[in-house]
Design a protein around this motif. Structure first.
Motif, short mmCIF file in Angstrom:
data_model
loop_
_atom_site.label_atom_id
_atom_site.label_comp_id
_atom_site.label_asym_id
_atom_site.label_seq_id
_atom_site.Cartn_x
_atom_site.Cartn_y
_atom_site.Cartn_z
N ASP A 142 0.80 -1.24 0.00
CA ASP A 142 0.00 0.00 0.00
C ASP A 142 0.83 1.28 0.00
O ASP A 142 0.29 2.37 0.24
CB ASP A 142 -0.98 0.04 1.19
CG ASP A 142 -2.03 -1.04 1.10
OD1 ASP A 142 -2.28 -1.52 -0.02
OD2 ASP A 142 -2.60 -1.42 2.14
N GLN B 247 -13.21 -0.89 -2.38
CA GLN B 247 -12.55 -0.56 -3.64
C GLN B 247 -13.53 0.02 -4.67
O GLN B 247 -13.17 0.91 -5.43
CB GLN B 247 -11.86 -1.80 -4.22
CG GLN B 247 -10.62 -2.21 -3.44
CD GLN B 247 -9.69 -3.07 -4.26
OE1 GLN B 247 -9.93 -3.35 -5.44
NE2 GLN B 247 -8.59 -3.51 -3.66
N LYS C 83 -12.98 3.59 -6.46
CA LYS C 83 -12.89 3.75 -7.92
C LYS C 83 -13.86 4.81 -8.42
O LYS C 83 -13.53 5.61 -9.31
CB LYS C 83 -13.14 2.42 -8.60
CG LYS C 83 -12.04 1.39 -8.38
CD LYS C 83 -12.42 0.04 -8.98
CE LYS C 83 -11.36 -1.01 -8.70
NZ LYS C 83 -11.74 -2.34 -9.24
N CYS D 262 -12.41 8.16 -7.65
CA CYS D 262 -11.33 8.49 -8.58
C CYS D 262 -11.88 8.95 -9.92
O CYS D 262 -11.36 9.88 -10.55
CB CYS D 262 -10.40 7.29 -8.77
SG CYS D 262 -9.40 6.89 -7.32
N GLU E 22 -7.32 1.16 -14.10
CA GLU E 22 -7.18 -0.02 -13.24
C GLU E 22 -6.04 -0.93 -13.68
O GLU E 22 -6.17 -2.16 -13.68
CB GLU E 22 -8.49 -0.80 -13.18
CG GLU E 22 -9.67 0.02 -12.65
CD GLU E 22 -10.94 -0.80 -12.54
OE1 GLU E 22 -10.85 -2.04 -12.49
OE2 GLU E 22 -12.02 -0.19 -12.49
N TYR F 278 -3.35 -1.20 -12.04
CA TYR F 278 -2.51 -1.44 -10.86
C TYR F 278 -2.29 -2.94 -10.62
O TYR F 278 -1.21 -3.34 -10.15
CB TYR F 278 -3.13 -0.79 -9.62
CG TYR F 278 -4.50 -1.30 -9.24
CD1 TYR F 278 -4.63 -2.33 -8.32
CD2 TYR F 278 -5.64 -0.75 -9.80
CE1 TYR F 278 -5.88 -2.80 -7.97
CE2 TYR F 278 -6.90 -1.22 -9.45
CZ TYR F 278 -7.02 -2.23 -8.53
OH TYR F 278 -8.26 -2.70 -8.19
N GLU F 279 -3.27 -3.77 -10.94
CA GLU F 279 -3.12 -5.20 -10.69
C GLU F 279 -2.04 -5.81 -11.57
O GLU F 279 -1.22 -6.61 -11.13
CB GLU F 279 -4.46 -5.91 -10.88
CG GLU F 279 -5.48 -5.54 -9.81
CD GLU F 279 -6.81 -6.23 -10.03
OE1 GLU F 279 -7.04 -6.71 -11.16
OE2 GLU F 279 -7.62 -6.28 -9.08
N THR G 81 -1.35 -2.53 -5.18
CA THR G 81 -2.69 -2.44 -4.63
C THR G 81 -3.31 -1.14 -5.13
O THR G 81 -2.61 -0.24 -5.60
CB THR G 81 -2.67 -2.43 -3.10
OG1 THR G 81 -1.99 -1.23 -2.65
CG2 THR G 81 -1.93 -3.65 -2.55
N LEU G 82 -4.64 -1.02 -5.02
CA LEU G 82 -5.30 0.21 -5.44
C LEU G 82 -4.85 1.39 -4.59
O LEU G 82 -4.61 2.49 -5.10
CB LEU G 82 -6.82 0.05 -5.34
CG LEU G 82 -7.65 1.29 -5.70
CD1 LEU G 82 -7.34 1.77 -7.11
CD2 LEU G 82 -9.14 0.98 -5.56
N SER G 83 -4.69 1.15 -3.29
CA SER G 83 -4.22 2.23 -2.39
C SER G 83 -2.84 2.72 -2.82
O SER G 83 -2.57 3.92 -2.84
CB SER G 83 -4.17 1.73 -0.95
OG SER G 83 -3.68 2.74 -0.09
#
Length: 247
Positions: free
Chosen positions: A84, A175, A179, A182, A224, A226-227, A232-234
């Motif tokens: 994170d 999440q 999203k 964001c 998206e 990030y994966e 992580t999204l954070s």
């Protein structure tokens, strides 16, 4: 007797005339006041200013590692981003620092530093001062407002993304909500950029370039990815606001 009737008649007529004159005078005064007010507003909206500026901004970053060799610091980023952290590489005083996050309140940074120490993780607080921004030109009231929004966009985006990241880390939101937030932040930037293009077209290259940079960063955030990057999204949100403020 006739004289008394005449006097009474004149008194009544005089009273009615006085009321009529009073009403007319009041209406005239009101109309004049409204005209003057509208004139002042119209005049003030056309008043030009020679520059638009914002003050310097100070932030506090948590650094979890540093090196004089950039690649050595970059090796820490992937580890930090799975936990994170932002994993943003920032150069200061001859060192490349791996930043976990940014704070506008020093007490918040010190609290995080203390928590990390309890987990036997060494960290350092960096004070980062961003210089004032000044744009010179000729701006009416509306143009000044639009330009101010543009100059403040980095800071405003940081604050909003910071709140999303904190809400995510503390489980206040999930999440899906993060999203959506964001996406909303991205939409607000597009609105600011559209206003800029409407009022200033291709002028003020530095401001335009900064808005384009922010749009790209937020586009990457809401895509998206990030994966696939192993984050992580954070972490992705924190990396986004570090890029917006410091790159």
């Amino acid at each position: 007797m006739k004289k008394i009737r005449i006097i009474r008649y004149l008194m009544k007529r005089f009273s009615i005339l006085s009321v009529f004159i009073f009403i007319i005078a009041t209406l005239v005064c009101f109309s004049c006041a409204q005209f003057i007010s509208n004139t002042i507003v119209a005049f003030s909206s056309d008043v030009l200013v020679k520059e638009v500026s914002i003050e310097q901004q100070k932030f506090y970053a948590i650094s979890l590692g540093k090196s004089q060799v950039e690649n050595e610091t970059k090796s820490l980023t992937s580890i930090l981003q799975t936990k994170d952290g932002a994993g943003f590489v920032f150069f200061s005083d001859g060192y490349y620092h791996c930043l976990a996050s940014l704070y506008e309140n020093k007490n918040d940074a010190e609290h995080v530093k203390t928590k990390l120490a309890e987990e036997e993780v060494e960290s350092e607080i960096l004070t980062i001062v961003l210089p004032p921004k000044v744009v010179k030109g000729s701006f009416n009231t509306n143009e000044k407002e639009i330009m101010t929004d543009c100059l403040e966009s980095n800071y405003q985006i940081f604050r909003k993304l910071y709140d999303v990241a904190i809400s995510l880390d503390t489980k206040i939101c999930d999440q899906s909500k993060a999203k959506l937030d964001c996406n909303s932040i991205y939409s607000q930037l597009i609105s600011t950029k559209t206003n800029f293009q409407t009022f200033f077209k291709d002028n003020f290259e530095d401001v335009k370039d900064n808005l384009n940079k922010n749009e790209k960063i937020l586009t990457d955030l809401i895509s998206e990815n990030y994966e696939s990057a192993g984050q992580t999204l954070s972490s992705f949100i924190k990396l986004a606001y570090c890029k917006i403020l410091l790159s």
